[in-house]
Design a protein around this motif. Structure first.
Motif, PDB file in Angstrom:
ATOM      1  N   VAL A 256       0.839  -1.197   0.000  1.00 11.09           N
ATOM      2  CA  VAL A 256       0.000   0.000   0.000  1.00 11.09           C
ATOM      3  C   VAL A 256       0.874   1.246   0.000  1.00 11.09           C
ATOM      4  O   VAL A 256       0.612   2.211  -0.725  1.00 11.09           O
ATOM      5  CB  VAL A 256      -0.954  -0.009   1.217  1.00 11.09           C
ATOM      6  CG1 VAL A 256      -1.597   1.349   1.425  1.00 11.09           C
ATOM      7  CG2 VAL A 256      -2.010  -1.074   1.043  1.00 11.09           C
TER       8      VAL A 256
ATOM      9  N   LEU B  81      -7.361   0.337  -0.070  1.00 12.54           N
ATOM     10  CA  LEU B  81      -6.468   0.862   0.953  1.00 12.54           C
ATOM     11  C   LEU B  81      -5.593   2.013   0.472  1.00 12.54           C
ATOM     12  O   LEU B  81      -4.846   2.577   1.257  1.00 12.54           O
ATOM     13  CB  LEU B  81      -5.584  -0.262   1.511  1.00 12.54           C
ATOM     14  CG  LEU B  81      -6.346  -1.327   2.290  1.00 12.54           C
ATOM     15  CD1 LEU B  81      -5.438  -2.465   2.709  1.00 12.54           C
ATOM     16  CD2 LEU B  81      -7.004  -0.723   3.523  1.00 12.54           C
TER      17      LEU B  81
ATOM     18  N   PRO C 204      -8.447   1.002   6.531  1.00 18.22           N
ATOM     19  CA  PRO C 204      -8.716  -0.376   6.966  1.00 18.22           C
ATOM     20  C   PRO C 204      -9.850  -0.459   7.987  1.00 18.22           C
ATOM     21  O   PRO C 204     -10.651  -1.397   7.949  1.00 18.22           O
ATOM     22  CB  PRO C 204      -7.399  -0.851   7.584  1.00 18.22           C
ATOM     23  CG  PRO C 204      -6.491   0.296   7.613  1.00 18.22           C
ATOM     24  CD  PRO C 204      -7.034   1.346   6.710  1.00 18.22           C
TER      25      PRO C 204
ATOM     26  N   THR D 179      -3.439  -4.296   7.497  1.00 15.34           N
ATOM     27  CA  THR D 179      -2.141  -3.629   7.442  1.00 15.34           C
ATOM     28  C   THR D 179      -1.504  -3.774   8.817  1.00 15.34           C
ATOM     29  O   THR D 179      -2.153  -4.199   9.764  1.00 15.34           O
ATOM     30  CB  THR D 179      -2.289  -2.133   7.138  1.00 15.34           C
ATOM     31  OG1 THR D 179      -3.062  -1.547   8.176  1.00 15.34           O
ATOM     32  CG2 THR D 179      -2.965  -1.896   5.811  1.00 15.34           C
TER      33      THR D 179
ATOM     34  N   TYR E 179      -3.439  -1.830  11.343  1.00 16.17           N
ATOM     35  CA  TYR E 179      -4.732  -2.377  11.689  1.00 16.17           C
ATOM     36  C   TYR E 179      -4.580  -3.657  12.492  1.00 16.17           C
ATOM     37  O   TYR E 179      -5.378  -3.937  13.387  1.00 16.17           O
ATOM     38  CB  TYR E 179      -5.572  -2.621  10.433  1.00 16.17           C
ATOM     39  CG  TYR E 179      -7.029  -2.806  10.759  1.00 16.17           C
ATOM     40  CD1 TYR E 179      -7.724  -1.794  11.409  1.00 16.17           C
ATOM     41  CD2 TYR E 179      -7.698  -3.986  10.457  1.00 16.17           C
ATOM     42  CE1 TYR E 179      -9.050  -1.952  11.748  1.00 16.17           C
ATOM     43  CE2 TYR E 179      -9.027  -4.148  10.787  1.00 16.17           C
ATOM     44  CZ  TYR E 179      -9.695  -3.125  11.431  1.00 16.17           C
ATOM     45  OH  TYR E 179     -11.011  -3.282  11.774  1.00 16.17           O
TER      46      TYR E 179
END
Lengths: 294, 327
Positions: A80, A144, A214, A225, A228
Motif C-alpha cells: 500500500v 487501501l 482499513p 495492514t 490495523y
C-alpha cells in the motif's frame, strides 16, 4: 548580577528542551524495554524503562506463532505504501502541473474544483456508503490507497514548486515543439524533484500510518495492514491468544500478551525509525514551504 | 496536514482577464487542451468519487436508508430524520460539545507549546544541540495514533502502568484512567501535545529565523535583558503567525480525528462521555450499528456548520491580513 541571572535563564532553557526531548523519546524506550521483558515479570511488576529480565522470548514467540500474519501485514502495508505513494505522486503532480500551465483556459476551474473539497465535505457516512456499496472497495487491496490518491494540500504544495520553475523553460520547450505530456514528464518532473521528494514522503507516511481506511473498509484478515493488525491486537486482547501454547524449543509457554503488544509497537515503528534520520529534513522543508508565510 | 495552510496565490481568481495567449476555443482548442485534460483526469476522478459524490450523498438525510436502495434508491423520508435528530438532541449536543472542546484544547495547548519550544530554541546557540533536539521533538509526529495508544496503555494501565506506579509511590493512590472520562481529556490533550508540538515548533522556528538580528542588537544596546528581548521582540514577531494559524484553525473546529479516538481509547464505553466526538458518533451508530437516520442528520449538520466555520475563519483571517486570505 545580570549575567548571573541570564546564566540561570539559559540553564532553564536548556533544561526544558532536554526534558521535552526526553519525554518524546520516553514511550519508545518503554516499548523496547517492554518487548524485551519476560511476560511473567511484566505482568507482576508492570512496565519499566529497563527490561524486566532481559529476554528475546517475546519476539521468538511472535515469529513462531504469528509469523505469517506479521509478514502478511507487513507485506500489505509495504504494498500500500509503495504502490500508493507512486500512484498518488503521479496523480498529484499531473494535476498540479495542469493548474500551473499559464496558457490553459480552465486551469482556475481545475484549481477551484480541488480547492472546494477543502472547504466542504460530505463527511464519513456518505463516503462510506459510496465506497462499500457502489465502488465495492471493501476488502479490496485497492481500497487501501485509491481514496488517498489526491491530497489537495500536497497538490498545492507541488504546484508551488512548479511555479518556482521559470516559465521560459517550458516556453522554449514549447517552441521546440514539445507537447504538454513531454513537458510534464521530461521537464517538470525532473525540475520539480525537490517538491516531488517532499510530497512522496508525506504520502508514504500517510499510507504507512493509515488506519482509517482499513477501519472502514477491511474485515478480511489477509488484508490487515500492520497498523490495523496492531489495532485489533489492542482492541481484542484475545487475538494473540488464538495461537497460544506454541512450543518454543520444546517448552510450552503461555502467550506473552503484554510484551507482545510492545514488540508489535516496535515492529510497527521500526521502519520509520530507521528512515527518519535521513528523511526528516525533507519534511521540515515541506512544512516550511507549505505553511503560511510568517 | 493543515488544511488551512495554503498560500494566497494558490487560489484561483475567478475573473482573470489577461492579454496572455490562451488555448483556443472549439474543437481545435479541445485538441490543444486534451493532453492537459488527460493529465488532470485521474485526479479529477478521485475528487469526484471521494469528495463530490459524497457531498451529493448528503441527500441521505431525506431518505429512509435501506441497503438495497442505497443512497439514491431508498425511499424519501421527508423530515423524519430531522425530527429524530431534534428528539434526541442530547446525543448531538454531547458529540458537538466534545468535538469543539477537544479541538479548542488541542489548539490552545498545542500553540502554546509549539511557540514555547520555538522561542526557547531561538535563544540557544549550540547548532548541533538544536538540530538533534529538534529532530527528536519532531519524531512523534511520525507515529500513528494506534501505536501511541498502545504505548499509552503501558503508561496508564491500572495494575501495570507506570503512571499508577508513580502515583502509589507518592501516596496518591492508583487511578483507573480508562474509567475516568474527564481525566482522560487531560490524557488526550497531553498526547496531542506530545505528537504535534515539535511539528508546530518547526513553523514558528522558521518564522523566528527570518527576524533581522539588528532588532536584537538595538535592544541589547538599550540594555534590555534576555527576557525583555523575548517579550518585546521575539513574541511580538510571532503574534501574526499565531493569530493567523489560530483563525484558520477555527475552520476545523467541527472536524474530529476518528483515528485518534479509536487508537487511544479503543472506543472504551466508559470514556464516551468526553470522547464521543461527531466522527466517533457517526462511526458507532451508522457504520457499526447500521442506524443511518440520525447519523445522516448529524453528518449534514457537521458539513454545513463546518463550511460556515471555514468561511468565517477565512473572513477573519483576511480581515486580519489581506495576503493570508485563502480565497
Amino acid at each position: 548580577m545580570a549575567t548571573h541571572d541570564q546564566r540561570g535563564l539559559i540553564a532553564v532553557f536548556y533544561g526544558s528542551i532536554v526534558f521535552f526531548s526526553l519525554i518524546c523519546l520516553f514511550p519508545f524506550v518503554l516499548a523496547v524495554s517492554g518487548s524485551l521483558s519476560t511476560e511473567s515479570r511484566l505482568a507482576a511488576e508492570g512496565y519499566s524503562l529497563l527490561p524486566r529480565g532481559f529476554t528475546l522470548d517475546t519476539y521468538r514467540f511472535m515469529f513462531a506463532s504469528k509469523a505469517t500474519q506479521i509478514f502478511q501485514a507487513y507485506g500489505v502495508s509495504l504494498f500500500v505504501t509503495v504502490v500508493g505513494t507512486i500512484s498518488a505522486v503521479l496523480v498529484t503532480t499531473a494535476y498540479a502541473y495542469v493548474i500551473t500551465v499559464r496558457s490553459f483556459r480552465y486551469r482556475n476551474w481545475f484549481a477551484f474544483i480541488a480547492y472546494f473539497t477543502m472547504l466542504f465535505s460530505g463527511g464519513t457516512l456518505p463516503w462510506y456508503i459510496l465506497a462499500t456499496k457502489y465502488y465495492h472497495l471493501d476488502d479490496k487491496l485497492v481500497g487501501l490507497f485509491v481514496p488517498y490518491l489526491l491530497n489537495v494540500f500536497l497538490m498545492y504544495l507541488q504546484a508551488n514548486y512548479f511555479r518556482s520553475i521559470p516559465h521560459e523553460v517550458t516556453e522554449s520547450a514549447q517552441m521546440d515543439g514539445a507537447g504538454h505530456m513531454r513537458i510534464f514528464f521530461s521537464i517538470m518532473l525532473p525540475l520539480g524533484r525537490v517538491g516531488l521528494v517532499t510530497i512522496s514522503l508525506f504520502y508514504a507516511l500517510q499510507f504507512w500510518n493509515d488506519f482509517y481506511l482499513p477501519l472502514l473498509l477491511v474485515s478480511d484478515q489477509n488484508l490487515y495492514t500492520i497498523q490495523y493488525m496492531m489495532y485489533s491486537m489492542m482492541a481484542n486482547i484475545q487475538y494473540l491468544a488464538s495461537g497460544a501454547n506454541t512450543q518454543i524449543s520444546g517448552v510450552v509457554i503461555a502467550p506473552p500478551l503484554e510484551s507482545a503488544k510492545m514488540a508489535m509497537t516496535c515492529l510497527t515503528v521500526l521502519p520509520i525509525a530507521i528512515l527518519y534520520p535521513f528523511l526528516q529534513r525533507y519534511f521540515v522543508k515541506g512544512i516550511i514551504v507549505g505553511s503560511v508565510k510568517g | 496536514m493543515q488544511d488551512g495552510a495554503v498560500k494566497a496565490q494558490d487560489v484561483p481568481h475567478t475573473a482573470t482577464h489577461t492579454s496572455r495567449r490562451r488555448t483556443g476555443k472549439g474543437w481545435s482548442g479541445f485538441r490543444k487542451d486534451s493532453p492537459l485534460l488527460l493529465l488532470a483526469l485521474p485526479g479529477l476522478l478521485v475528487l469526484i468519487l471521494f469528495a463530490y459524490l459524497p457531498m451529493s450523498g448528503l441527500i441521505l438525510v431525506f431518505k429512509e436508508y435501506n441497503y438495497n436502495g442505497g443512497i439514491f434508491g431508498s425511499p424519501w423520508a421527508g423530515w423524519s430524520n430531522f425530527e429524530f435528530f431534534f428528539s434526541s438532541m442530547d446525543n448531538a449536543i454531547r458529540a458537538t460539545r466534545n468535538t469543539v472542546m477537544l479541538n479548542v484544547l488541542y489548539m490552545l495547548t498545542g500553540t502554546f507549546f509549539s511557540v514555547a519550544i520555538a522561542v526557547i530554541l531561538n535563544e540557544l546557540r549550540g547548532k548541533m544541540f538544536i538540530r538533534i533536539t529538534q529532530s527528536v521533538m519532531f519524531f512523534p509526529y511520525f507515529i500513528s495514533w494506534i501505536v501511541i495508544g498502545a504505548v499509552l496503555f503501558s503508561l496508564l494501565d491500572f495494575d501495570k502502568g507506570i503512571a499508577n506506579k508513580l502515583l502509589t509511590a507518592v501516596g496518591a493512590g492508583p487511578i483507573d484512567w480508562y474509567a475516568s472520562p474527564w481525566l482522560f481529556v487531560v490524557v488526550l490533550v497531553l498526547a496531542n501535545i506530545w505528537k504535534s508540538a515539535g511539528y508546530g515548533a518547526i513553523i514558528y522556528y522558521a518564522v523566528l529565523q527570518g527576524i533581522d538580528p539588528a532588532y536584537y542588537e538595538a535592544g541589547r544596546i538599550d540594555g534590555a535583558s534576555r527576557m525583555q528581548l523575548i517579550m518585546r521582540i521575539t513574541i511580538p514577531m510571532l503574534i501574526p503567525s499565531i493569530i493567523l494559524l489560530t483563525l484558520l484553525g477555527i475552520g476545523g473546529m467541527l472536524k474530529g480525528d476518528l483515528s485518534m479516538i479509536m487508537g487511544v481509547t479503543f472506543l472504551n464505553p466508559l470514556l464516551l462521555p468526553t470522547t464521543d466526538i461527531i466522527d466517533v458518533y457517526v462511526y458507532r451508530t451508522a457504520i457499526r450499528s447500521g442506524e443511518f437516520g440520525f447519523a445522516s442528520a448529524i453528518t449534514l449538520y457537521q458539513s454545513i456548520f463546518g463550511f460556515v466555520l471555514v468561511l468565517v475563519a477565512n473572513k477573519l483571517a483576511g480581515w486580519y491580513d489581506r495576503d493570508s486570505k485563502l480565497f
